[in-house]
Write a protein that holds these residues in place. Structure first.
Motif, PDB file in Angstrom:
ATOM      1  N   ARG A  25      36.569  67.997  31.241  1.00  0.00           N
ATOM      2  CA  ARG A  25      36.945  66.577  31.200  1.00  0.00           C
ATOM      3  C   ARG A  25      38.427  66.367  31.485  1.00  0.00           C
ATOM      4  O   ARG A  25      38.851  65.248  31.757  1.00  0.00           O
ATOM      5  CB  ARG A  25      36.623  65.985  29.824  1.00  0.00           C
ATOM      6  CG  ARG A  25      35.147  65.902  29.519  1.00  0.00           C
ATOM      7  CD  ARG A  25      34.889  65.149  28.217  1.00  0.00           C
ATOM      8  NE  ARG A  25      35.806  65.468  27.134  1.00  0.00           N
ATOM      9  CZ  ARG A  25      35.616  66.409  26.210  1.00  0.00           C
ATOM     10  NH1 ARG A  25      34.545  67.149  26.245  1.00  0.00           N
ATOM     11  NH2 ARG A  25      36.501  66.604  25.245  1.00  0.00           N
ATOM     12  N   ALA A  26      39.232  67.434  31.356  1.00  0.00           N
ATOM     13  CA  ALA A  26      40.691  67.315  31.527  1.00  0.00           C
ATOM     14  C   ALA A  26      41.021  66.984  32.983  1.00  0.00           C
ATOM     15  O   ALA A  26      40.300  67.356  33.896  1.00  0.00           O
ATOM     16  CB  ALA A  26      41.371  68.622  31.109  1.00  0.00           C
ATOM     17  N   SER A  27      42.127  66.291  33.151  1.00  0.00           N
ATOM     18  CA  SER A  27      42.540  65.964  34.510  1.00  0.00           C
ATOM     19  C   SER A  27      42.925  67.223  35.271  1.00  0.00           C
ATOM     20  O   SER A  27      43.248  68.247  34.700  1.00  0.00           O
ATOM     21  CB  SER A  27      43.731  65.000  34.461  1.00  0.00           C
ATOM     22  OG  SER A  27      44.828  65.618  33.819  1.00  0.00           O
ATOM     23  N   ARG A  28      42.877  67.108  36.567  1.00  0.00           N
ATOM     24  CA  ARG A  28      43.283  68.224  37.414  1.00  0.00           C
ATOM     25  C   ARG A  28      44.795  68.317  37.431  1.00  0.00           C
ATOM     26  O   ARG A  28      45.494  67.383  37.070  1.00  0.00           O
ATOM     27  CB  ARG A  28      42.752  68.002  38.823  1.00  0.00           C
ATOM     28  CG  ARG A  28      41.237  67.972  38.868  1.00  0.00           C
ATOM     29  CD  ARG A  28      40.731  67.835  40.293  1.00  0.00           C
ATOM     30  NE  ARG A  28      39.294  67.852  40.330  1.00  0.00           N
ATOM     31  CZ  ARG A  28      38.541  68.950  40.282  1.00  0.00           C
ATOM     32  NH1 ARG A  28      39.119  70.125  40.191  1.00  0.00           N
ATOM     33  NH2 ARG A  28      37.242  68.880  40.320  1.00  0.00           N
ATOM     34  N   GLY A  29      45.305  69.433  37.860  1.00  0.00           N
ATOM     35  CA  GLY A  29      46.739  69.610  37.928  1.00  0.00           C
ATOM     36  C   GLY A  29      47.098  70.780  38.812  1.00  0.00           C
ATOM     37  O   GLY A  29      46.235  71.416  39.420  1.00  0.00           O
ATOM     38  N   LEU A  30      48.355  71.054  38.866  1.00  0.00           N
ATOM     39  CA  LEU A  30      48.825  72.180  39.678  1.00  0.00           C
ATOM     40  C   LEU A  30      48.735  73.506  38.928  1.00  0.00           C
ATOM     41  O   LEU A  30      48.330  74.511  39.485  1.00  0.00           O
ATOM     42  CB  LEU A  30      50.268  71.944  40.128  1.00  0.00           C
ATOM     43  CG  LEU A  30      50.491  70.780  41.082  1.00  0.00           C
ATOM     44  CD1 LEU A  30      51.980  70.609  41.375  1.00  0.00           C
ATOM     45  CD2 LEU A  30      49.718  71.013  42.375  1.00  0.00           C
ATOM     46  N   THR A  31      49.122  73.486  37.634  1.00  0.00           N
ATOM     47  CA  THR A  31      49.236  74.747  36.911  1.00  0.00           C
ATOM     48  C   THR A  31      48.579  74.684  35.541  1.00  0.00           C
ATOM     49  O   THR A  31      48.611  73.659  34.869  1.00  0.00           O
ATOM     50  CB  THR A  31      50.719  75.122  36.729  1.00  0.00           C
ATOM     51  OG1 THR A  31      51.389  74.056  36.047  1.00  0.00           O
ATOM     52  CG2 THR A  31      51.399  75.362  38.073  1.00  0.00           C
ATOM     53  N   ALA A  32      47.992  75.818  35.133  1.00  0.00           N
ATOM     54  CA  ALA A  32      47.364  75.908  33.812  1.00  0.00           C
ATOM     55  C   ALA A  32      47.586  77.302  33.239  1.00  0.00           C
ATOM     56  O   ALA A  32      47.693  78.290  33.978  1.00  0.00           O
ATOM     57  CB  ALA A  32      45.873  75.612  33.895  1.00  0.00           C
ATOM     58  N   LEU A  33      47.648  77.361  31.918  1.00  0.00           N
ATOM     59  CA  LEU A  33      47.870  78.602  31.182  1.00  0.00           C
ATOM     60  C   LEU A  33      46.774  78.747  30.137  1.00  0.00           C
ATOM     61  O   LEU A  33      46.524  77.825  29.360  1.00  0.00           O
ATOM     62  CB  LEU A  33      49.245  78.545  30.499  1.00  0.00           C
ATOM     63  CG  LEU A  33      49.613  79.678  29.553  1.00  0.00           C
ATOM     64  CD1 LEU A  33      49.725  81.005  30.300  1.00  0.00           C
ATOM     65  CD2 LEU A  33      50.932  79.351  28.840  1.00  0.00           C
ATOM     66  N   ASP A  34      46.136  79.912  30.115  1.00  0.00           N
ATOM     67  CA  ASP A  34      45.129  80.228  29.104  1.00  0.00           C
ATOM     68  C   ASP A  34      45.698  81.321  28.211  1.00  0.00           C
ATOM     69  O   ASP A  34      45.794  82.478  28.619  1.00  0.00           O
ATOM     70  CB  ASP A  34      43.837  80.698  29.766  1.00  0.00           C
ATOM     71  CG  ASP A  34      42.750  81.065  28.772  1.00  0.00           C
ATOM     72  OD1 ASP A  34      42.868  80.693  27.581  1.00  0.00           O
ATOM     73  OD2 ASP A  34      41.776  81.720  29.187  1.00  0.00           O
ATOM     74  N   VAL A  35      46.088  80.957  27.002  1.00  0.00           N
ATOM     75  CA  VAL A  35      46.656  81.917  26.056  1.00  0.00           C
ATOM     76  C   VAL A  35      45.513  82.528  25.257  1.00  0.00           C
ATOM     77  O   VAL A  35      44.758  81.820  24.605  1.00  0.00           O
ATOM     78  CB  VAL A  35      47.673  81.227  25.120  1.00  0.00           C
ATOM     79  CG1 VAL A  35      48.197  82.217  24.094  1.00  0.00           C
ATOM     80  CG2 VAL A  35      48.812  80.626  25.924  1.00  0.00           C
ATOM     81  N   GLY A  36      45.394  83.843  25.330  1.00  0.00           N
ATOM     82  CA  GLY A  36      44.282  84.530  24.683  1.00  0.00           C
ATOM     83  C   GLY A  36      43.074  84.523  25.591  1.00  0.00           C
ATOM     84  O   GLY A  36      41.978  84.145  25.198  1.00  0.00           O
ATOM     85  N   SER A  37      43.246  84.954  26.805  1.00  0.00           N
ATOM     86  CA  SER A  37      42.223  84.878  27.843  1.00  0.00           C
ATOM     87  C   SER A  37      40.915  85.553  27.467  1.00  0.00           C
ATOM     88  O   SER A  37      39.842  85.107  27.873  1.00  0.00           O
ATOM     89  CB  SER A  37      42.771  85.488  29.137  1.00  0.00           C
ATOM     90  OG  SER A  37      41.864  85.360  30.184  1.00  0.00           O
ATOM     91  N   GLY A  38      40.979  86.619  26.680  1.00  0.00           N
ATOM     92  CA  GLY A  38      39.746  87.269  26.223  1.00  0.00           C
ATOM     93  C   GLY A  38      38.812  87.627  27.355  1.00  0.00           C
ATOM     94  O   GLY A  38      39.167  88.370  28.265  1.00  0.00           O
TER      95      GLY A  38
END
Length: 184
Positions: A25-38
């Motif tokens: 549901r989140a808007s699109r963007g240029l950059t994203a970070l997943d902390v604790g990628s697992g």
């Protein structure tokens, strides 16, 4: 002090899919970070909406063992996002959040009140969210989620609020969204 027990694989579970619903549901963007990628499930999902995605995990074995379906690039083995020197439109984390006396199992134990590990992650991530950006973190009603939101403010976030809830058998999962002021 008991030693921390590491595991080399974190399969996606109910809280992973709860966070995935938010990301979709989140808007699109240029950059994203997943902390604790697992497992890499969330990192891979972020690639559908963001041009550049980075995943981190404290357990290097977990990053090496991500399954083929969820394997992604741009993985960094570090605590929280301590090794990252970039800002992101969106950062997300499904941390160890269960209230425990100590952190024995790195994949689930959040420490006293379920706050010790999530608070360290909040402190780490704040500098990686661009002004106007957001950070979403999973927690539970079995942990001190009010304390988590207060700590977000102490860490520098402009606000922290519950944006989603999911009732499970014995608890309710909560998604706390923190934002960085646009002029920060």
């Amino acid at each position: 002090m008991r030693p921390v027990v590491e595991q080399d694989e974190y399969p996606p579970s109910e809280d992973t899919f709860f966070l995935a619903d938010y990301i979709e549901r989140a808007s699109r963007g240029l950059t994203a970070l997943d902390v604790g990628s697992g497992s890499g499930y969330i990192t891979r999902l972020l690639r559908d909406s963001f041009e550049f995605v980075v995943g981190t995990d404290i357990n290097c074995g977990v990053l090496r063992n991500q399954s083929g379906a969820y394997r992604t690039e741009n993985l960094v083995c570090c605590s929280g996002s301590d090794a990252i020197r970039a800002e992101f439109d969106l950062a997300v984390c499904n941390p160890p959040y269960l209230a425990t006396d100590s952190v024995t199992f790195e994949s689930t134990d959040g420490g006293p009140g379920g706050l010790e590990v999530p608070a360290r992650i909040l402190d780490s991530v704040y500098g990686n969210v661009r002004p106007g950006g957001r950070f979403a973190i999973v927690t539970t009603t079995l942990s001190d989620y009010d304390g988590l939101m207060r700590h977000a403010m102490v860490a520098g976030f402009a606000d922290a609020r519950i944006v989603a809830r999911k009732k499970l058998f014995f608890e309710e999962l909560l998604l706390v969204e923190c934002s960085v002021a646009a002029g920060a």
